[in-house]
Design a protein around this motif. Structure first.
Motif, PDB file in Angstrom:
ATOM      1  N   ALA A  90       1.105 -12.338  -5.776  1.00  0.00           N
ATOM      2  CA  ALA A  90       2.419 -11.622  -6.524  1.00  0.00           C
ATOM      3  C   ALA A  90       3.399 -11.374  -5.298  1.00  0.00           C
ATOM      4  N   SER A  91       2.959 -11.037  -4.123  1.00  0.00           N
ATOM      5  CA  SER A  91       3.932 -10.950  -2.822  1.00  0.00           C
ATOM      6  C   SER A  91       5.112 -11.989  -3.033  1.00  0.00           C
ATOM      7  N   ARG A  92       4.617 -13.306  -3.202  1.00  0.00           N
ATOM      8  CA  ARG A  92       5.657 -14.438  -2.955  1.00  0.00           C
ATOM      9  C   ARG A  92       6.685 -14.120  -3.986  1.00  0.00           C
ATOM     10  N   ILE A  93       6.403 -13.935  -5.130  1.00  0.00           N
ATOM     11  CA  ILE A  93       7.377 -13.544  -6.198  1.00  0.00           C
ATOM     12  C   ILE A  93       8.588 -12.490  -5.793  1.00  0.00           C
ATOM     13  N   ILE A  94       8.066 -11.286  -5.212  1.00  0.00           N
ATOM     14  CA  ILE A  94       9.034 -10.332  -5.032  1.00  0.00           C
ATOM     15  C   ILE A  94       9.809 -10.825  -3.619  1.00  0.00           C
ATOM     16  N   ALA A  95       9.024 -11.541  -2.698  1.00  0.00           N
ATOM     17  CA  ALA A  95       9.810 -11.925  -1.536  1.00  0.00           C
ATOM     18  C   ALA A  95      10.910 -12.905  -1.611  1.00  0.00           C
ATOM     19  N   GLY A  96      10.997 -13.549  -3.006  1.00  0.00           N
ATOM     20  CA  GLY A  96      11.909 -14.551  -3.257  1.00  0.00           C
ATOM     21  C   GLY A  96      13.244 -13.808  -3.942  1.00  0.00           C
ATOM     22  N   MET A  97      13.383 -12.816  -4.072  1.00  0.00           N
ATOM     23  CA  MET A  97      14.168 -12.224  -4.803  1.00  0.00           C
ATOM     24  C   MET A  97      15.225 -11.651  -3.974  1.00  0.00           C
ATOM     25  N   ARG A  98      16.807 -11.790  -4.811  1.00  0.00           N
ATOM     26  CA  ARG A  98      17.996 -11.545  -4.188  1.00  0.00           C
ATOM     27  C   ARG A  98      17.893 -10.138  -3.620  1.00  0.00           C
ATOM     28  N   GLY A  99      18.212  -9.845  -2.577  1.00  0.00           N
ATOM     29  CA  GLY A  99      18.399  -8.270  -2.207  1.00  0.00           C
ATOM     30  C   GLY A  99      17.109  -7.856  -1.513  1.00  0.00           C
ATOM     31  N   TYR A 100      16.143  -8.824  -1.691  1.00  0.00           N
ATOM     32  CA  TYR A 100      14.720  -8.273  -0.904  1.00  0.00           C
ATOM     33  C   TYR A 100      14.824  -8.353   0.538  1.00  0.00           C
ATOM     34  N   ILE A 101      14.439  -7.224   1.060  1.00  0.00           N
ATOM     35  CA  ILE A 101      14.294  -7.228   2.745  1.00  0.00           C
ATOM     36  C   ILE A 101      13.157  -7.431   3.244  1.00  0.00           C
ATOM     37  N   GLY A 102      11.868  -6.824   2.679  1.00  0.00           N
ATOM     38  CA  GLY A 102      10.673  -6.511   2.922  1.00  0.00           C
ATOM     39  C   GLY A 102       9.843  -5.673   2.402  1.00  0.00           C
ATOM     40  N   HIS A 103       8.386  -5.661   2.501  1.00  0.00           N
ATOM     41  CA  HIS A 103       7.526  -4.894   1.634  1.00  0.00           C
ATOM     42  C   HIS A 103       6.320  -4.746   2.315  1.00  0.00           C
ATOM     43  N   GLU A 104       5.293  -3.803   2.008  1.00  0.00           N
ATOM     44  CA  GLU A 104       4.189  -3.648   2.593  1.00  0.00           C
ATOM     45  C   GLU A 104       3.144  -2.729   1.541  1.00  0.00           C
ATOM     46  N   LEU A 105       2.141  -2.892   1.681  1.00  0.00           N
ATOM     47  CA  LEU A 105       0.978  -2.417   0.957  1.00  0.00           C
ATOM     48  C   LEU A 105       0.031  -1.644   1.763  1.00  0.00           C
ATOM     49  N   GLN A 106      -0.070  -0.376   1.422  1.00  0.00           N
ATOM     50  CA  GLN A 106      -0.664   0.691   2.250  1.00  0.00           C
ATOM     51  C   GLN A 106      -1.894   1.293   1.229  1.00  0.00           C
ATOM     52  N   LYS A 107      -3.274   1.317   1.930  1.00  0.00           N
ATOM     53  CA  LYS A 107      -4.162   2.097   0.972  1.00  0.00           C
ATOM     54  C   LYS A 107      -4.446   3.247   1.517  1.00  0.00           C
ATOM     55  N   CYS A 108      -4.704   4.401   0.675  1.00  0.00           N
ATOM     56  CA  CYS A 108      -5.024   5.507   0.869  1.00  0.00           C
ATOM     57  C   CYS A 108      -6.269   5.726   1.574  1.00  0.00           C
ATOM     58  N   MET A 109      -6.472   6.448   2.852  1.00  0.00           N
ATOM     59  CA  MET A 109      -7.776   6.696   3.454  1.00  0.00           C
ATOM     60  C   MET A 109      -8.627   7.677   2.677  1.00  0.00           C
ATOM     61  N   GLU A 110      -8.134   8.735   1.760  1.00  0.00           N
ATOM     62  CA  GLU A 110      -8.815   9.530   1.264  1.00  0.00           C
ATOM     63  C   GLU A 110      -9.297   9.245  -0.230  1.00  0.00           C
ATOM     64  N   ASP A 111      -8.545   8.166  -0.738  1.00  0.00           N
ATOM     65  CA  ASP A 111      -9.002   7.910  -2.076  1.00  0.00           C
ATOM     66  C   ASP A 111      -8.643   6.348  -2.046  1.00  0.00           C
ATOM     67  N   ASP A 112      -9.782   5.577  -2.008  1.00  0.00           N
ATOM     68  CA  ASP A 112      -9.655   3.897  -1.875  1.00  0.00           C
ATOM     69  C   ASP A 112      -9.197   3.110  -3.092  1.00  0.00           C
ATOM     70  N   HIS A 113      -8.940   4.072  -4.256  1.00  0.00           N
ATOM     71  CA  HIS A 113      -8.162   3.347  -5.230  1.00  0.00           C
ATOM     72  C   HIS A 113      -6.723   3.634  -5.342  1.00  0.00           C
ATOM     73  N   ARG A 114      -6.133   4.415  -4.459  1.00  0.00           N
ATOM     74  CA  ARG A 114      -4.872   4.735  -4.380  1.00  0.00           C
ATOM     75  C   ARG A 114      -3.887   4.001  -3.487  1.00  0.00           C
ATOM     76  N   TYR A 115      -2.914   3.365  -3.680  1.00  0.00           N
ATOM     77  CA  TYR A 115      -2.137   2.552  -2.846  1.00  0.00           C
ATOM     78  C   TYR A 115      -0.518   3.137  -2.800  1.00  0.00           C
ATOM     79  N   VAL A 116       0.134   2.642  -1.833  1.00  0.00           N
ATOM     80  CA  VAL A 116       1.635   3.009  -1.786  1.00  0.00           C
ATOM     81  C   VAL A 116       2.332   1.649  -1.662  1.00  0.00           C
ATOM     82  N   LEU A 117       3.091   1.345  -2.107  1.00  0.00           N
ATOM     83  CA  LEU A 117       3.824  -0.064  -2.161  1.00  0.00           C
ATOM     84  C   LEU A 117       5.455   0.290  -1.715  1.00  0.00           C
ATOM     85  N   LEU A 118       5.585  -0.034  -0.394  1.00  0.00           N
ATOM     86  CA  LEU A 118       7.002   0.170   0.013  1.00  0.00           C
ATOM     87  C   LEU A 118       7.936  -0.826   0.012  1.00  0.00           C
ATOM     88  N   VAL A 119       8.960  -1.165  -0.622  1.00  0.00           N
ATOM     89  CA  VAL A 119      10.110  -2.274  -0.653  1.00  0.00           C
ATOM     90  C   VAL A 119      11.249  -1.965  -0.160  1.00  0.00           C
TER      91      VAL A 119
END
Length: 102
Positions: free
Chosen positions: A29-58
């Protein structure tokens, strides 16, 4: 004065047993957002305390590039179909701007 980029922060809680398939689907799915107008960059990070929790930064050029451009696009429908079924509860999404410290 130039406009500062906007940071979208999405807290993602992935259903039990779904982290592997979620990460694989997110890579595709990353290719979708990366092709959008105004997109600069993104990253997905996984929580160390809860391995089902992530933060998406765009980073977006403007708030509207995300809220109107991306969310109102046909590409967003594809993004949703690839990712939204992994979340419970539905993600909290907020937008931030940099605080000048100088």
């Amino acid at each position: 004065m130039t406009n500062e980029p906007i940071l979208e922060v999405a807290m993602l809680q992935v259903k039990d047993g779904m982290t592997g398939p979620f990460e694989q689907s997110f890579k595709r799915a990353s290719r979708i957002i990366a092709g959008m107008r105004g997109y600069i960059g993104h990253e997905l990070q996984k929580c160390m305390e809860d391995d089902h929790r992530y933060v998406l930064l765009v980073k977006w050029e403007t708030l509207e590039d995300h809220t109107v451009g991306f969310r109102g696009s046909p590409e967003y429908a594809e993004w949703k179909s690839m990712l939204h079924h992994f979340y419970d509860p539905f993600p909290t999404v907020e937008h931030f701007k940099r605080v000048p410290l100088d």
